[in-house]
Design an enzyme around this catalytic site. Structure first.
Site, PDB file in Angstrom:
ATOM      1  N   HIS A   7       1.797   4.512  -2.994  1.00 26.18           N
ATOM      2  CA  HIS A   7       2.044   6.187  -3.191  1.00 26.18           C
ATOM      3  C   HIS A   7       3.435   6.257  -3.139  1.00 26.18           C
ATOM      4  O   HIS A   7       3.484   6.986  -3.716  1.00 26.18           O
ATOM      5  CB  HIS A   7       2.078   6.790  -1.450  1.00 26.18           C
ATOM      6  CG  HIS A   7       0.747   6.073  -0.781  1.00 26.18           C
ATOM      7  ND1 HIS A   7      -0.930   7.092  -2.238  1.00 26.18           N
ATOM      8  CD2 HIS A   7      -0.249   5.724   0.254  1.00 26.18           C
ATOM      9  CE1 HIS A   7      -1.222   7.094  -0.928  1.00 26.18           C
ATOM     10  NE2 HIS A   7      -1.595   6.043   1.070  1.00 26.18           N
TER      11      HIS A   7
ATOM     12  N   HIS B  55       3.617   6.768  -7.362  1.00 23.39           N
ATOM     13  CA  HIS B  55       3.151   7.849  -7.439  1.00 23.39           C
ATOM     14  C   HIS B  55       4.491   9.179  -7.366  1.00 23.39           C
ATOM     15  O   HIS B  55       3.570   9.756  -8.124  1.00 23.39           O
ATOM     16  CB  HIS B  55       2.004   8.728  -6.248  1.00 23.39           C
ATOM     17  CG  HIS B  55       1.237   8.751  -7.202  1.00 23.39           C
ATOM     18  ND1 HIS B  55      -0.861   8.693  -6.536  1.00 23.39           N
ATOM     19  CD2 HIS B  55       0.513   9.364  -8.375  1.00 23.39           C
ATOM     20  CE1 HIS B  55      -1.479  10.127  -6.919  1.00 23.39           C
ATOM     21  NE2 HIS B  55      -0.604  10.644  -8.579  1.00 23.39           N
TER      22      HIS B  55
ATOM     23  N   HIS C  74       1.061  -1.231  -0.192  1.00 25.45           N
ATOM     24  CA  HIS C  74       0.239  -0.494  -0.273  1.00 25.45           C
ATOM     25  C   HIS C  74       0.642   1.573  -0.211  1.00 25.45           C
ATOM     26  O   HIS C  74       0.754   2.242  -0.889  1.00 25.45           O
ATOM     27  CB  HIS C  74      -0.832   0.606   1.155  1.00 25.45           C
ATOM     28  CG  HIS C  74      -1.939   1.136   1.256  1.00 25.45           C
ATOM     29  ND1 HIS C  74      -3.323   1.346   1.502  1.00 25.45           N
ATOM     30  CD2 HIS C  74      -1.337   2.637   1.480  1.00 25.45           C
ATOM     31  CE1 HIS C  74      -3.713   2.387   1.717  1.00 25.45           C
ATOM     32  NE2 HIS C  74      -2.699   3.133   1.695  1.00 25.45           N
ATOM     33  N   GLU C  75       1.836   1.641   0.578  1.00 24.45           N
ATOM     34  CA  GLU C  75       2.483   2.684   0.996  1.00 24.45           C
ATOM     35  C   GLU C  75       3.318   2.997  -0.141  1.00 24.45           C
ATOM     36  O   GLU C  75       3.468   3.326  -0.580  1.00 24.45           O
ATOM     37  CB  GLU C  75       3.345   2.446   2.340  1.00 24.45           C
ATOM     38  CG  GLU C  75       2.712   2.392   3.198  1.00 24.45           C
ATOM     39  CD  GLU C  75       1.880   3.363   3.407  1.00 24.45           C
ATOM     40  OE1 GLU C  75       1.865   4.295   3.548  1.00 24.45           O
ATOM     41  OE2 GLU C  75       0.601   3.515   4.486  1.00 24.45           O
TER      42      GLU C  75
END
Length: 672
Positions: free
Chosen positions: A469, A472, A465-466
């Site tokens: 990010h 991105h 999940h992290e």
């Protein structure tokens, strides 16, 4: 000379952590604010006719060093804080807020921005330039540029108070978390808890110069205890301690602070012409209005509630077999784990040996290589703020792309949870593409002298999940720093993170890295199958839990007046009742430690986790239909990631997917 005000003499001008002293911060902030104000004055006093280049672009590139130093300082305040840093934060926050207000309410500057905005048709602006112009103009209006002088002063004062009080909220939660620990001297009290976790508790006790074992409220300590401990009274004691964080009437209580924060937000919204703070926030989100958000949450509640009720009934029947007639929330994790074991013959502890942290990290790095051509090389010559931190140079096709800091283990000066952040934004200027410095911070179990750090499957998905990010941020390829990386609409920001979690459930990918840390044995097919089958285990319960947070957040930011006659606990109970699956305990409340909305950026935005789930389910469905490593679709997804906030998120999504996202994709994934 202050090291923070000069260009950093480090590889890629990375943060010079080893040379920064706490006494550097305050003078650096003051000097860099002066320097940034001089840049603004130069824009305002430029005698030439205002143009896109000499106003909008000049403003977008201003204050770069101040941004970098702010990022360094506030990231450390989250990941490696101390009493001294917290004290500096209390001094620095109002100074920065005042600086920010001074710019956003600078009438001469706004007049120039407005002139360019009103005459935008005469400029031949590309899509990103148009977005920058619109966002700049709107940002000033939303910061009070159209207010009269008296109201501008009021707004400035409100912003300063909000900044300080939200900082205090977070400090209270951290202090409250650290203030409690359970010292256990009787080994029988640890019945049911796996050996590796017991070793972890013994290490914690040793660090505190105590005999026996110590359990804390840090997640890697607290969650396993609640999941495995057979001693119900101790589970209850730990759950009460966790639920009383900043809610016990003591020194670190946040109840009044919540009311003050919400009142200030309401004042801010009304001053700017909005009915409430949620209206103010959502104007700039994909969802657009509180009505749309409430409709969205209610639609999911209707679909998920029957599944959740059924799941709780299954748990209650297990508890009844143990003689428990009144199952409580502190029994949930324990019986959910029992049910999971019974249904799938699967538990976290037997999976953990297959997920040593280094292998999981290698897997996520490898996935980024497969999809986007990235490679990761550890650098030992780049300064770090703690010995646990590692730094990687990220390359794309052999060319430098980004720096990535990873910080995985809990410490006293580190807040709970997991997050991605950045030390430096990406942007292009004077023909140079200045690349970003990105960081991932987690709280995984530390290695012991006998075992490496082993992750639960949920922690595996947390790392993915992290890292989503982080991608991105690392893939960013925009002209302006304010539109770069994760600078997107808030209900779009969770798409890349939640999207990447999907890969953890794909057998062909799992087999590449889920290998026993001692024997090298690949996770057996039947266990992989059970992971797949258990993917939606307790999905109804988890959905209601998230919806509960979403409803509470939206009600806090639309119905603040009700708090004049109600306690935080009464308000919380009232607006989480529809999603609550266990009785409320009068001694506990989650709002006083709800850092996402009272310290982080999720005020009137917590719904965005579920909103983004619709996007990520729909996006991954596209990959599933065409191959999860499909290079053409990966290339289209890369465009979405690298575009940051340069386009409307729905337009970006449609360009990638070919259509708007469908809520059915989420419902199908969640409930079949």
């Amino acid at each position: 000379m202050n090291i923070l005000t000069e260009q950093f003499n480090t590889p890629y001008h990375s943060a010079p952590f080893s040379d920064i002293k706490n006494e550097n911060y305050l003078p650096a902030f003051k000097e860099l604010i002066q320097k940034s104000e001089a840049e603004i004055d130069a824009i305002v006093n430029n005698p030439e006719t205002p143009t896109f280049e000499n106003v909008i672009e000049a403003l977008a590139y201003s204050g770069e060093q101040l941004d970098v130093v702010s990022n360094i300082f506030f990231n450390l305040n989250s990941a490696e804080t101390s009493d001294e840093i917290q004290q500096i934060a209390q001094e620095v926050s109002p100074i920065l807020t005042e600086y920010s207000s001074k710019i956003s309410q600078n009438e001469a500057l706004f007049n120039k921005i407005k002139k360019v905005y009103d005459e935008k048709e005469k400029y031949n602006l590309n899509e990103e330039q148009q977005m920058l112009l619109n966002e700049t103009y709107k940002g000033f209006v939303r910061s009070g540029a159209l207010l009269n002088e008296e109201d501008k002063e009021k707004l400035k004062k409100i912003s300063m108070d909000l900044s300080l009080k939200s900082l205090q909220f977070g400090q209270n939660v951290l202090a409250s978390t650290n203030a409690y620990f359970k010292h256990i001297t009787n080994k029988e009290d640890l019945a049911g808890i796996p050996g590796a976790i017991i070793d972890q508790y013994a290490e914690e006790a040793k660090e505190r110069d105590l005999e026996g074992w110590v359990v804390t409220l840090q997640y890697p300590s607290y969650i396993p205890f609640m999941t495995y401990a057979e001693n119900r009274e101790l589970r209850k004691e730990l759950a009460l301690a966790n639920g009383k964080k900043s809610f016990d009437g003591g020194e670190f209580d946040n109840q009044n602070l919540i009311k003050e924060l919400l009142d200030l937000k309401q004042q801010k919204a009304e001053l700017l012409g909005y009915k409430n703070y949620a209206d103010y926030v959502l104007e700039e989100r994909m969802a657009k209005s509180p009505v749309k958000v409430f409709d969205f949450l209610n639609e999911l509640l209707t679909k998920a509630k029957p599944y959740a009720d059924k799941e709780i009934e299954e748990l209650k029947s297990l508890a009844k077999a143990d003689g428990i007639e009144d199952m409580q929330s502190y029994d949930h994790a324990y019986y959910a784990e029992k049910l999971r074991k019974a249904k799938f013959d699967l538990n976290d502890e037997e999976l953990k040996p297959y997920f040593p942290l280094n292998q999981v990290q290698d897997a996520v790095f490898g996935l980024a290589g497969e999809l986007f051509g990235l490679t990761f090389e550890e650098r030992n010559d780049i300064p770090k703020y703690h010995e646990d931190v590692k730094v990687y140079e990220v390359k794309e096709n052999g060319n430098y792309k980004s720096l990535l800091y990873v910080d995985y283990f809990p410490r006293k000066g580190k807040r709970a949870g997991a997050w991605m952040t950045s030390y430096k934004n990406q942007y292009k200027q004077n023909g140079e593409n200045s690349r970003p410095h990105i960081s991932i911070v987690c709280n995984f179990s530390k290695p012991t002298k006998d075992t490496p750090s082993l992750l639960t499957f949920q922690e595996v998905t947390t790392l993915f999940h992290e890292f989503g990010h982080a991608l991105h941020g690392m893939m960013a390829d925009t002209q302006y720093p304010t539109l770069s990386g994760t600078s997107v609409k808030w209900d779009f920001v969770e798409l890349p993170s939640q999207f990447l979690e999907n890969f953890c459930y794909e057998p062909e990918f799992l087999k590449t890295f889920a290998k026993h840390y001692k024997t090298g044995e690949v996770l057996p097919d039947e266990k992989i199958e059970k992971i797949e089958q258990s993917k939606n285990f307790m999905e109804g319960y988890q959905t209601l839990r998230q919806l509960g947070f979403g409803f509470l957040d939206m009600n806090y930011h639309t119905k603040v007046k009700e708090l004049e006659n109600e306690s935080i606990k009464e308000f919380e109970d009232k607006y989480t009742k529809a999603t609550s699956l266990y009785p409320s305990n009068s001694e506990t409340a989650m709002s006083p430690s709800f850092s996402h909305i009272f310290q982080g950026g999720y005020s009137a935005g917590y719904y965005s986790y579920k909103w983004a789930e619709v996007l990520d389910a729909d996006a991954f469905q596209y990959f599933k239909e065409n191959g999860i490593f499909n290079p053409e679709i990966a290339a289209k997804y890369k465009v979405l990631l690298s575009s940051g906030g340069t386009k409307d998120p729905m337009e970006l999504y449609k360009a990638f997917r070919g259509s708007e996202p469908k809520v059915e994709s989420l419902l199908k994934r969640a409930f079949g």
